[in-house]
Design an enzyme around this catalytic site. Structure first.
Site, PDB file in Angstrom:
ATOM      1  N   GLY A  54       0.834  -1.243   0.110  1.00  0.00           N
ATOM      2  CA  GLY A  54       0.008  -0.144  -0.144  1.00  0.00           C
ATOM      3  C   GLY A  54       0.872   1.207   0.074  1.00  0.00           C
ATOM      4  N   CYS A  81       5.138  -6.338   1.464  1.00  0.00           N
ATOM      5  CA  CYS A  81       5.667  -4.794   1.785  1.00  0.00           C
ATOM      6  C   CYS A  81       4.626  -4.177   2.766  1.00  0.00           C
ATOM      7  CB  CYS A  81       5.300  -4.423   0.354  1.00  0.00           C
ATOM      8  SG  CYS A  81       5.993  -2.700   0.193  1.00  0.00           S
ATOM      9  N   TYR A  82       3.753  -3.315   2.503  1.00  0.00           N
ATOM     10  CA  TYR A  82       2.827  -2.612   3.613  1.00  0.00           C
ATOM     11  C   TYR A  82       2.301  -3.677   4.473  1.00  0.00           C
ATOM     12  CZ  TYR A  82      -0.910   0.301   5.703  1.00  0.00           C
ATOM     13  OH  TYR A  82      -1.429   0.789   6.473  1.00  0.00           O
ATOM     14  N   HIS A 168       8.317  -8.047  -3.461  1.00  0.00           N
ATOM     15  CA  HIS A 168       7.001  -8.379  -4.190  1.00  0.00           C
ATOM     16  C   HIS A 168       7.277  -9.718  -4.999  1.00  0.00           C
ATOM     17  CE1 HIS A 168       4.738  -4.736  -3.248  1.00  0.00           C
ATOM     18  NE2 HIS A 168       6.061  -4.062  -3.457  1.00  0.00           N
ATOM     19  N   GLU A 170       4.783 -11.440  -6.281  1.00  0.00           N
ATOM     20  CA  GLU A 170       3.823 -11.466  -7.176  1.00  0.00           C
ATOM     21  C   GLU A 170       4.076 -10.855  -8.519  1.00  0.00           C
ATOM     22  OE1 GLU A 170       3.930  -9.668  -4.738  1.00  0.00           O
ATOM     23  OE2 GLU A 170       2.954  -7.568  -4.859  1.00  0.00           O
ATOM     24  N   ASP A 225      -5.949  -5.220 -26.527  1.00  0.00           N
ATOM     25  CA  ASP A 225      -7.041  -5.164 -25.364  1.00  0.00           C
ATOM     26  C   ASP A 225      -8.471  -5.118 -26.097  1.00  0.00           C
ATOM     27  OD1 ASP A 225      -5.049  -5.013 -23.822  1.00  0.00           O
ATOM     28  OD2 ASP A 225      -5.235  -3.250 -23.234  1.00  0.00           O
ATOM     29  N   LYS A 371      -2.387  -8.050 -19.107  1.00  0.00           N
ATOM     30  CA  LYS A 371      -2.116  -8.233 -20.764  1.00  0.00           C
ATOM     31  C   LYS A 371      -1.907  -9.589 -20.880  1.00  0.00           C
ATOM     32  CE  LYS A 371      -1.461  -4.886 -23.032  1.00  0.00           C
ATOM     33  NZ  LYS A 371      -2.372  -3.844 -23.606  1.00  0.00           N
TER      34      LYS A 371
END
Ligand code: XMP
Length: 598
Positions: A54, A81-82, A168, A170, A225, A371
């Site tokens: 965050g 993280c946060y 991170h 992810e 997209d 994407k």
């Protein structure tokens, strides 16, 4: 069905965490902590809980929190993280502002044995984006990994199955990220139950329900997209009920409108209309220099044109919904979730669109996806490869790649330039303009430093770039001069508008860059390649900044290491363009910079 809860504290990657969990086959749900009335009760049905990053400091007033009772649930918890800082703060440890912060690549070293790091190498690359860091652990916790800049890069309380990582896992750029998340899911003991086919099936049902008997008027750009959205809407509603409109904004690439029309027709899209509204867009942008204002104006003109076309074609607005190929990063960067910081307003997220979304007048079948997933859906819908594998091109087009504003240099300019020379023996010049970046989940608007050296060792220069941005808070990007390796004494900037001649210059530069990229068979080696026109100069001209990057989902990116032969060929040709004095290449990753410059 076994579920994993992702508590969204507003991190730029909160949704990406859920996406990764789902991509490994587990069902993940995103929850806003402030919407939980009795968090322990509401979370007890989940197999595991992930606390996202965050933009705030855990000790800041009004920073998002969650009741500490969730730590007593006995469920595996992973703070990122946060999220890690929140765990430490709530359980009696200490979190403080870090010296300069840590953005982008760092070397993660695993210490001791942790189930979270099963089969993870002792040393690997991890991606960071933080201004605060843990200084003291709560009781029961131990350190399981660190980096050069961050002692507590990973910690855990093994007994309570509470884990925290400062980096991170992810993002794709964290080498062992997928493994680390898989290890956490294993610790949770959840069963697999999710895949993209299931997503497609439920999305088709959702589209049918939302659209009912109406039809969809879809804004197409020829990019991945909107093309995939077009195909998915046709599949759900039939060809007759989907109408594609491409607006030539005058900010497109060379021959873009004609090629898109040809390619989409060839791929079987019949209901497609192209309107040329270049005059309208350029007139509205004539006096705008602020990057956010530029985005808002473009978004508004898109809507106006769409209404005009509906009227001209005598379509009854009550029978039509507006379709957009919005994907998830477009929404999160426009402050799409309650706790997140606004990085920039994407053209399909201006206020008017938000109001239409509230009224259910907008259909966005891809708004949950990244994407790489959109491309996979495209493959599942059997779209041709050339349409799926095009580089992304943003809706506001060259509009966000032509910089307008000038600004003073920061007060610390001399100090920054002297320290860079002292440490690296390379001349660095702070440029008198600013661009958008994303650091510690927040928007930055800061200066680039231009390096002047004969070296083309992009690996080494990239690590110098990381050092510079981590060290100086006034700087969020570093570029390398590809022409002259001698630094000019002064760099100036002048206010510049989005005039037709600048648009033409940017378009020509873009065509040169892409042409040589294709000829040298490098097109598929980069993920995206913005070409930026910036009003900085020695004698009164402009500069071109090359921004080739590699990424998977646009949330993180590293600058692409293109071969010397390519860089010198492109530079030579660009320098011949009338009015171009300097050519630079951007050496900054995302974070701390964004992909586009604005
Ligand atoms: P940034 O610059 O935020 O870009 O790192 C992330 C990705 O989003 C694209 N982008 C946009 N796409 N409308 C779009 O359709 C927009 O307003 C917009 N702004 C940025 C950008 O090209 C990159 O792929």
């Amino acid at each position: 069905m076994d579920k994993i809860a992702v508590l969204d504290f507003g991190g730029q990657y909160a949704h990406l965490i859920a996406n990764r969990v789902r991509r490994s086959g587990f069902f993940a749900e995103i929850l806003l902590p402030q919407n939980l009335v009795d968090p322990a009760e509401e979370l007890k049905g989940y197999k595991g809980i992930i606390l996202s990053g965050g933009p705030q400091s855990v000790f800041a007033k009004e920073s998002p929190q969650v009741d500490a009772s969730i730590f007593e649930l006995g469920k595996p918890i992973l703070g990122i993280c946060y999220g890690l800082q929140l765990i430490v703060h709530d359980l009696g440890g200490k979190v403080k502002k870090a010296g300069g912060g840590e953005y982008g690549e760092s070397k993660l070293k695993v210490v001791g044995k942790s189930k979270l790091f099963t089969s993870v190498p002792k040393s690997s690359v991890a991606w960071m984006s933080h201004g605060d860091e843990v200084k003291k652990l709560p009781e029961g916790f131990e350190k399981t990994a660190s980096t050069d800049n961050c002692e507590f890069a990973a910690v855990e309380d093994t007994k309570r199955s509470i884990f925290g990582v400062q980096f991170h896992p992810e993002v794709r750029h964290t080498a062992a990220g997928e493994k680390i998340l898989a290890n956490f899911l294993k610790i949770c003991g959840a069963k697999k139950s999710w895949d993209l086919d299931k997503f497609l099936k439920s999305e088709i049902t959702k589209i049918k329900k939302q659209v009912g008997k109406k039809k969809v008027f879809l804004l197409v750009s020829g990019g991945v997209d909107s093309t995939v959205a077009f195909a998915l809407l046709e599949k759900a509603l039939s060809k007759k009920r989907v109408f594609g409109l491409m607006i030539d904004t005058g900010l497109l690439r060379e021959n873009e409108a004609i090629e898109v029309q040809r390619n989409l027709k060839k791929a079987g899209f019949e209901n497609l209309k192209i309107v040329n509204e270049a005059g309208h867009f350029l007139a509205a942008l004539r006096n705008i220099t602020d990057p956010e204002e530029k985005r808002r104006v473009i978004g508004r003109v898109f809507l106006k044109v769409q209404r005009k076309v509906l009227k001209r074609l005598r379509f009854n607005p009550r029978e039509w919904l507006l379709g957009q190929g919005t994907i998830y990063p477009d929404t999160i960067e426009s402050a799409g979730t309650k706790n997140s910081d606004k990085i920039k307003t994407h053209h399909n997220r201006v206020e008017e669109i938000e109001r239409m979304i509230e009224k259910g007048l907008i259909v966005e079948p891809l708004a949950e996806l990244y994407k790489d997933e959109v491309r996979e859906v495209g493959r599942k819908l059997k779209l041709p490869k050339n349409l799926i594998e095009r580089h992304p091109f943003p809706g506001p087009g060259l509009g966000v790649r032509i910089l307008c504003g000038e600004s003073e240099k920061p007060k610390a300019t001399n100090k920054i330039e002297t320290e860079i020379y002292r440490k690296w023996k390379i001349r660095g010049k702070v440029l008198p303009l600013r661009s958008v970046g994303v650091q510690g989940d927040s928007r930055t608007f800061a200066h680039p430093v231009a390096l002047f050296t004969a070296s083309r060792d992009l690996e080494k220069l990239g690590s110098i770039a990381t050092w510079i941005v981590n060290k100086f808070s006034d700087i969020n990007r570093v570029v390398l001069s590809l022409g002259s390796s001698k630094a000019p004494r002064v760099f100036s900037a002048a206010p510049a508008k989005l005039t037709p001649s600048r648009v033409e210059l940017a378009r020509e530069a873009d065509a040169i860059v892409n042409d040589i990229l294709t000829k040298q068979k490098l097109y598929s080696k980069v993920w995206q390649f913005p070409v930026v026109l910036a009003p900085v100069f020695e004698k009164g001209g402009e500069a071109i900044i090359l921004r080739p990057i590699n990424s998977e989902e646009a949330m993180t990116a590293n600058f692409a290491r293109l071969p010397k032969t390519y860089l010198s060929a492109v530079t030579k040709k660009l320098q011949k363009l009338d009015g171009i004095e300097h050519v630079f290449i951007d050496l900054t990753n995302k974070p701390p910079a964004t992909i586009e410059w604005e």
